[in-house]
Write an enzyme that holds these catalytic residues in place. Structure first.
Site, PDB file in Angstrom:
ATOM      1  N   LEU A   3     -26.790  -4.982  -1.722  1.00 37.98           N
ATOM      2  CA  LEU A   3     -25.404  -3.494  -0.612  1.00 37.98           C
ATOM      3  C   LEU A   3     -24.311  -3.670  -1.323  1.00 37.98           C
ATOM      4  O   LEU A   3     -23.694  -3.401  -0.578  1.00 37.98           O
ATOM      5  CB  LEU A   3     -25.599  -4.146   0.415  1.00 37.98           C
ATOM      6  CG  LEU A   3     -26.726  -3.556   1.139  1.00 37.98           C
ATOM      7  CD1 LEU A   3     -27.854  -4.743   2.167  1.00 37.98           C
ATOM      8  CD2 LEU A   3     -26.432  -2.777   2.875  1.00 37.98           C
ATOM      9  N   TYR A  22     -17.833   7.996  -6.974  1.00 40.11           N
ATOM     10  CA  TYR A  22     -18.918   7.218  -6.204  1.00 40.11           C
ATOM     11  C   TYR A  22     -19.660   7.567  -5.920  1.00 40.11           C
ATOM     12  O   TYR A  22     -20.786   6.777  -6.638  1.00 40.11           O
ATOM     13  CB  TYR A  22     -17.928   6.794  -4.351  1.00 40.11           C
ATOM     14  CG  TYR A  22     -19.077   6.512  -3.092  1.00 40.11           C
ATOM     15  CD1 TYR A  22     -19.166   4.949  -3.933  1.00 40.11           C
ATOM     16  CD2 TYR A  22     -19.756   7.174  -2.622  1.00 40.11           C
ATOM     17  CE1 TYR A  22     -20.070   4.369  -2.803  1.00 40.11           C
ATOM     18  CE2 TYR A  22     -20.953   6.616  -2.325  1.00 40.11           C
ATOM     19  CZ  TYR A  22     -20.666   5.408  -1.998  1.00 40.11           C
ATOM     20  OH  TYR A  22     -22.150   5.274  -1.170  1.00 40.11           O
TER      21      TYR A  22
END
Length: 333
Positions: A90, A158
């Site tokens: 993550l 992103y």
């Protein structure tokens, strides 16, 4: 591992050696909470900061192993994954707007970092690698609700980095047989979230008697999921059969536009105001991101349990109790 696609035995995590990258961040901190609750042996990889402060998991320091480090450090990852059974990856630069101003840093952290995680897992024969993907990979969707076979059309640095990471995961599965899972999560919110995100930003604006500012006309919509539901789904991805080498949408399937969201927060907080709309959408932002979660719900034996209103109440309560830590002020990302 479980044998029935309709059942995930969470007891299998008891004593399991897992690594959580980016562990002190918003979502991974709740993944750590859930893993500890289930009895896993958790190593939390935390990016060092100038103050050596543990931000989101100080309550877990006696229950997990904290390892200061960065996913851009391949040698560190190789060392830390020698006995690891599951990696919950993550760690990332997770802000779309930040990526617009810092695309190179975002790529290096998210994409090169993912490559390093995969290499370490390949070298050390890790049994499962779960990647924290994002709905942003779908860009401006052609159809809603979005299914896993929808084209990947990123609209920001992103999102492009997340697509690259997603496809790297698949490439390592095809090339080396690495047991990877590509998750694509939608609209996670809750306590500990960064204050530049819409929900905490609205809460703190209202708390400070400021009208919440909504980018665009408020018609852009999302699939909002409370963070504890997301953390439960993440843990299941580390165990379930029939997920290796696959992409998996995780969400509620319920669409809520931003104007409705802002007005609901205003109502819950008992304020008397209307949101302000800028009329201009943020660069790189998708209009609608709502998923078809049926595949993930079936395979993971999972469904969200927290309604949007209940989740917002819990989130509001958190920020109001910790308002001294989150004083709202104007800032530039």
């Amino acid at each position: 591992m479980v044998t029935n696609e309709q059942f995930v035995n969470l007891a299998d995590l008891k004593g399991c050696k897992v690594l959580v990258t980016g562990a002190d961040g918003f979502i991974p901190s709740f993944v750590c909470d859930r893993l500890v609750e289930l009895g896993a042996n958790v190593t939390a990889l935390v990016r060092r900061n100038s103050s050596n402060v543990i931000k989101s998991i100080p309550h877990l320091v006696d229950k997990i192993k904290i390892r200061w480090g960065d996913i851009t450090d391949l040698s560190l990852l190789i060392s830390e994954t020698k006995d690891t059974e599951i990696i919950y990856h993550l760690g990332a630069q997770s802000h779309v707007q930040y990526s617009l101003h810092n695309p190179v840093e975002t790529y290096q952290t998210n994409t090169i970092g993912t490559m390093n995680v995969l290499e370490a897992a390949r070298i050390n024969d890790v049994k499962r690698i779960v990647h924290a993907g994002s709905a942003e990979v779908y860009g401006k969707p052609e159809t809603v609700p979005i299914e896993e076979n929808h084209p990947l059309e990123p609209r920001s640095p992103y999102a492009a980095g997340k697509v690259a990471s997603d496809r790297l995961m698949f490439a390592y599965y095809c090339s080396y047989g690495l047991p990877v899972v590509m998750s694509r999560f939608f609209g996670i919110y809750g306590p500990r979230q960064s204050i530049e995100k819409a929900i905490p930003k609205f809460i703190l604006q209202i708390h400070n008697n400021k009208v919440p500012c909504v980018y665009g006309d408020g018609k852009q919509s999302r699939d909002y999921m409370f963070v504890t539901d997301a953390a439960d789904a993440y843990t299941r991805l580390g165990l379930a059969d029939n997920v290796v080498g696959q992409a998996m949408n995780i969400g509620t399937g319920i669409e809520t536009d931003i104007a409705t969201l802002a007005r609901l927060i205003i109502k819950i907080m008992g304020a008397k105001m209307e949101p302000n709309f800028t009329g201009k959408i943020s660069p790189g932002e998708a209009g609608r991101l709502v998923c078809n979660p049926s595949k993930g719900m079936k395979i993971l034996d999972w469904k969200p349990t927290v309604s949007l209103e209940d989740g917002l109440k819990s989130t509001i309560d958190y920020y109001l109790k910790n308002a001294h830590l989150y004083n709202y002020s104007k800032f530039t990302i």
